[in-house]
Scaffold this motif. Sequence first.
Motif, PDB file in Angstrom:
ATOM      1  N   SER A 161       0.831  -1.214   0.000  1.00 56.47           N
ATOM      2  CA  SER A 161       0.000   0.000   0.000  1.00 56.47           C
ATOM      3  C   SER A 161       0.859   1.255   0.000  1.00 56.47           C
ATOM      4  O   SER A 161       0.576   2.212  -0.731  1.00 56.47           O
ATOM      5  CB  SER A 161      -0.930   0.012   1.210  1.00 56.47           C
ATOM      6  OG  SER A 161      -1.884  -1.004   1.114  1.00 56.47           O
ATOM      7  N   LYS A 162       1.903   1.232   0.790  1.00 53.89           N
ATOM      8  CA  LYS A 162       2.806   2.386   0.851  1.00 53.89           C
ATOM      9  C   LYS A 162       3.486   2.604  -0.503  1.00 53.89           C
ATOM     10  O   LYS A 162       3.577   3.743  -0.986  1.00 53.89           O
ATOM     11  CB  LYS A 162       3.859   2.178   1.938  1.00 53.89           C
ATOM     12  CG  LYS A 162       4.776   3.359   2.133  1.00 53.89           C
ATOM     13  CD  LYS A 162       5.755   3.129   3.269  1.00 53.89           C
ATOM     14  CE  LYS A 162       6.675   4.332   3.399  1.00 53.89           C
ATOM     15  NZ  LYS A 162       7.649   4.138   4.472  1.00 53.89           N
ATOM     16  N   LYS A 163       3.927   1.519  -1.131  1.00 53.82           N
ATOM     17  CA  LYS A 163       4.569   1.643  -2.442  1.00 53.82           C
ATOM     18  C   LYS A 163       3.585   2.162  -3.485  1.00 53.82           C
ATOM     19  O   LYS A 163       3.946   2.970  -4.339  1.00 53.82           O
ATOM     20  CB  LYS A 163       5.147   0.296  -2.872  1.00 53.82           C
ATOM     21  CG  LYS A 163       6.388  -0.069  -2.078  1.00 53.82           C
ATOM     22  CD  LYS A 163       6.940  -1.405  -2.478  1.00 53.82           C
ATOM     23  CE  LYS A 163       8.161  -1.719  -1.615  1.00 53.82           C
ATOM     24  NZ  LYS A 163       8.769  -2.987  -1.960  1.00 53.82           N
ATOM     25  N   CYS A 164       2.325   1.730  -3.395  1.00 54.86           N
ATOM     26  CA  CYS A 164       1.303   2.212  -4.330  1.00 54.86           C
ATOM     27  C   CYS A 164       1.047   3.706  -4.136  1.00 54.86           C
ATOM     28  O   CYS A 164       0.916   4.449  -5.109  1.00 54.86           O
ATOM     29  CB  CYS A 164       0.002   1.422  -4.162  1.00 54.86           C
ATOM     30  SG  CYS A 164       0.084  -0.248  -4.828  1.00 54.86           S
ATOM     31  N   ARG A 165       0.980   4.127  -2.886  1.00 57.27           N
ATOM     32  CA  ARG A 165       0.790   5.566  -2.610  1.00 57.27           C
ATOM     33  C   ARG A 165       1.970   6.369  -3.139  1.00 57.27           C
ATOM     34  O   ARG A 165       1.790   7.426  -3.755  1.00 57.27           O
ATOM     35  CB  ARG A 165       0.612   5.804  -1.106  1.00 57.27           C
ATOM     36  CG  ARG A 165      -0.756   5.432  -0.574  1.00 57.27           C
ATOM     37  CD  ARG A 165      -0.958   5.910   0.866  1.00 57.27           C
ATOM     38  NE  ARG A 165       0.039   5.390   1.804  1.00 57.27           N
ATOM     39  CZ  ARG A 165      -0.061   4.225   2.451  1.00 57.27           C
ATOM     40  NH1 ARG A 165      -1.111   3.455   2.255  1.00 57.27           N
ATOM     41  NH2 ARG A 165       0.878   3.846   3.284  1.00 57.27           N
ATOM     42  N   ASN A 166       3.184   5.884  -2.901  1.00 53.89           N
ATOM     43  CA  ASN A 166       4.384   6.578  -3.392  1.00 53.89           C
ATOM     44  C   ASN A 166       4.388   6.658  -4.911  1.00 53.89           C
ATOM     45  O   ASN A 166       4.741   7.695  -5.486  1.00 53.89           O
ATOM     46  CB  ASN A 166       5.648   5.885  -2.896  1.00 53.89           C
ATOM     47  CG  ASN A 166       5.873   6.058  -1.407  1.00 53.89           C
ATOM     48  OD1 ASN A 166       5.294   6.942  -0.770  1.00 53.89           O
ATOM     49  ND2 ASN A 166       6.687   5.191  -0.833  1.00 53.89           N
ATOM     50  N   ALA A 179       1.742   6.582  -6.892  1.00 51.58           N
ATOM     51  CA  ALA A 179       0.689   7.516  -7.294  1.00 51.58           C
ATOM     52  C   ALA A 179       1.162   8.954  -7.120  1.00 51.58           C
ATOM     53  O   ALA A 179       0.933   9.798  -7.994  1.00 51.58           O
ATOM     54  CB  ALA A 179      -0.577   7.255  -6.484  1.00 51.58           C
ATOM     55  N   GLY A 197      -4.128   8.402  -4.410  1.00 49.77           N
ATOM     56  CA  GLY A 197      -3.273   7.483  -3.659  1.00 49.77           C
ATOM     57  C   GLY A 197      -3.277   6.095  -4.244  1.00 49.77           C
ATOM     58  O   GLY A 197      -3.208   5.915  -5.454  1.00 49.77           O
ATOM     59  N   GLU A 198      -3.388   5.114  -3.354  1.00 51.89           N
ATOM     60  CA  GLU A 198      -3.275   3.728  -3.803  1.00 51.89           C
ATOM     61  C   GLU A 198      -4.425   3.295  -4.706  1.00 51.89           C
ATOM     62  O   GLU A 198      -4.296   2.331  -5.452  1.00 51.89           O
ATOM     63  CB  GLU A 198      -3.133   2.784  -2.610  1.00 51.89           C
ATOM     64  CG  GLU A 198      -4.280   2.826  -1.629  1.00 51.89           C
ATOM     65  CD  GLU A 198      -3.960   2.099  -0.346  1.00 51.89           C
ATOM     66  OE1 GLU A 198      -4.320   0.916  -0.264  1.00 51.89           O
ATOM     67  OE2 GLU A 198      -3.364   2.722   0.546  1.00 51.89           O
ATOM     68  N   LYS A 199      -5.544   4.016  -4.692  1.00 53.19           N
ATOM     69  CA  LYS A 199      -6.661   3.678  -5.578  1.00 53.19           C
ATOM     70  C   LYS A 199      -6.288   3.868  -7.040  1.00 53.19           C
ATOM     71  O   LYS A 199      -6.744   3.137  -7.914  1.00 53.19           O
ATOM     72  CB  LYS A 199      -7.887   4.534  -5.260  1.00 53.19           C
ATOM     73  CG  LYS A 199      -8.522   4.227  -3.929  1.00 53.19           C
ATOM     74  CD  LYS A 199      -9.695   5.147  -3.684  1.00 53.19           C
ATOM     75  CE  LYS A 199     -10.274   4.936  -2.305  1.00 53.19           C
ATOM     76  NZ  LYS A 199     -11.359   5.878  -2.026  1.00 53.19           N
ATOM     77  N   ALA A 240      -3.359   3.437  -8.260  1.00 50.79           N
ATOM     78  CA  ALA A 240      -2.224   2.578  -8.609  1.00 50.79           C
ATOM     79  C   ALA A 240      -2.593   1.570  -9.690  1.00 50.79           C
ATOM     80  O   ALA A 240      -1.798   1.292 -10.588  1.00 50.79           O
ATOM     81  CB  ALA A 240      -1.690   1.861  -7.381  1.00 50.79           C
TER      82      ALA A 240
END
Length: 121
Positions: free
Chosen positions: A40-45, A47, A55-57, A59
């Motif tokens: 999740s953190k990598k997806c937010r980063n 994005a 954010g992660e949505k 991704a």
Amino acid sequence: EKQQMDEKKHQGRGKVKLKGFIAYAQSKFEKLENSKEGASKKCRNMANYFGEKDGEKSAIAIINILVQFASAVNQSLKKFDNQLERERRKASSSKRKNTRISSSGVQLRKRRSSINGRRTR
């Protein structure tokens, strides 16, 4: 009475196995939770890197675009390689034709000169 003692022993072994399974499952669950948080953190980063605000949505959309891009690049490279191969074959075929034509032309000239030479004799 002996049967009841056997049942208690059996239940005791079952409880021990069940507790062991629960401890094992909890440790696996914690590892999965940590992996999920890391993803999740990598997806937010990612994005944020691409300027997306969801954010992660967002991704999934970003990854789909990257997959399509990589696929298009791969197809383009294959087309280019095929084109180069066709051009190489064409050049090779052209060289063979020129060699055959020039050697048959030489033979044809020899025949003509020998025929012409015979006529004049």
